[in-house]
Design an enzyme around this catalytic site. Sequence first.
Site, PDB file in Angstrom:
ATOM      1  N   TYR A 166       0.843  -1.212   0.000  1.00 29.98           N
ATOM      2  CA  TYR A 166       0.000   0.000   0.000  1.00 29.98           C
ATOM      3  C   TYR A 166       0.871   1.253   0.000  1.00 29.98           C
ATOM      4  O   TYR A 166       0.664   2.161  -0.795  1.00 29.98           O
ATOM      5  CB  TYR A 166      -0.907  -0.030   1.234  1.00 29.98           C
ATOM      6  CG  TYR A 166      -1.851   1.145   1.345  1.00 29.98           C
ATOM      7  CD1 TYR A 166      -3.040   1.169   0.618  1.00 29.98           C
ATOM      8  CD2 TYR A 166      -1.567   2.232   2.173  1.00 29.98           C
ATOM      9  CE1 TYR A 166      -3.911   2.246   0.722  1.00 29.98           C
ATOM     10  CE2 TYR A 166      -2.430   3.301   2.279  1.00 29.98           C
ATOM     11  CZ  TYR A 166      -3.604   3.309   1.560  1.00 29.98           C
ATOM     12  OH  TYR A 166      -4.475   4.366   1.661  1.00 29.98           O
ATOM     13  N   LYS A 170       1.131   4.236  -2.880  1.00 27.37           N
ATOM     14  CA  LYS A 170       0.758   5.641  -2.687  1.00 27.37           C
ATOM     15  C   LYS A 170       1.930   6.572  -3.035  1.00 27.37           C
ATOM     16  O   LYS A 170       1.719   7.674  -3.547  1.00 27.37           O
ATOM     17  CB  LYS A 170       0.260   5.858  -1.257  1.00 27.37           C
ATOM     18  CG  LYS A 170      -1.071   5.137  -0.979  1.00 27.37           C
ATOM     19  CD  LYS A 170      -2.172   5.605  -1.932  1.00 27.37           C
ATOM     20  CE  LYS A 170      -3.512   4.958  -1.675  1.00 27.37           C
ATOM     21  NZ  LYS A 170      -4.597   5.477  -2.526  1.00 27.37           N
TER      22      LYS A 170
END
Length: 261
Positions: A166, A170
């Site tokens: 994750y 990002k």
Amino acid sequence: LFSLEGKTVAITGGARGLGITLAIAVVEAGGSVACLDILEQPSADEWALLNKIAKANGSSVSYQRCDVTNEDSVDEVMTAIATEADKNGAPFWGCIACAGIQQQLSAFDYPAADFDRILKVNVTGVFNTCKYTARVLRDRKTPGSIVMIASMSGNIANRGLACTAYNTSKAAVQQMCRSLAQEFGEYQIRCNTLSPGYIRTAMTDQLLIENPEVEKTWMAGALLGRLGAPEDFKAPAVFLLSEGASFVHGSDLRVDGGHCA
Ligand code: NAD
């Protein structure tokens, strides 16, 4: 200054959580929205509120199923939204690329297929959304604005959370934005990332179910003494979309309550 009147915005991940709250914000600012998501239908309460505000404002609202990882589907949907927006008298203006997924798992055990899946939705899905939004705007020779939802996790590694895929995704979105800005500027298509801190949504609820202890760590870094609510991101997103941000391009707006990792 921050009006979105006469403008239509597509919002991916628009069925629930941050996405549907930002759809409400766009409509409150006078705009029309097309919500896209893989879910069959949007959250009932928020959808009812969105429609109520739209009716009062004379705005249009639509919901379509779309998987952002399916390039052909994103292409078709963006073209159809722009055609419909013209009929409604609120031309296509841009998007909020908000669809995203999360998976907490130690890097020692993270299967490569799961890592790929996170990148596919959070990076390639955002790219597809931006690409087909920008193509529609370029082909119509109209300016516009793209807001990409990244995360403060693009800049920091959250203590107590095993979220390597994750966080990597990002950071990639933040760099994608700077790179897209190079190409889109010539067409007056602005693009920026909005990087939230922790927000109480289904995504963080899941992390808390898996690891309730982590809330203490989050709160230890919360300088305003609370986590974010989806409503905290309404004005920042409307600002970036609006002509009030006419010289804001390739930037990252971090909205995290001053979070200290
Ligand atoms: P959420 O899980 O409630 O919403 C995400 C939405 O994306 C869901 O409706 C889901 O169905 C949709 N989605 C997932 N895969 C999709 C696909 N392939 N195609 C289309 N739609 C898809 O989570 P949220 O907290 O509202 O997250 C929204 C965005 O904000 C995400 O990009 C997330 O990474 C980001 N964000 C969230 C937090 C937080 O603390 N909740 C913090 C920083 C950033």
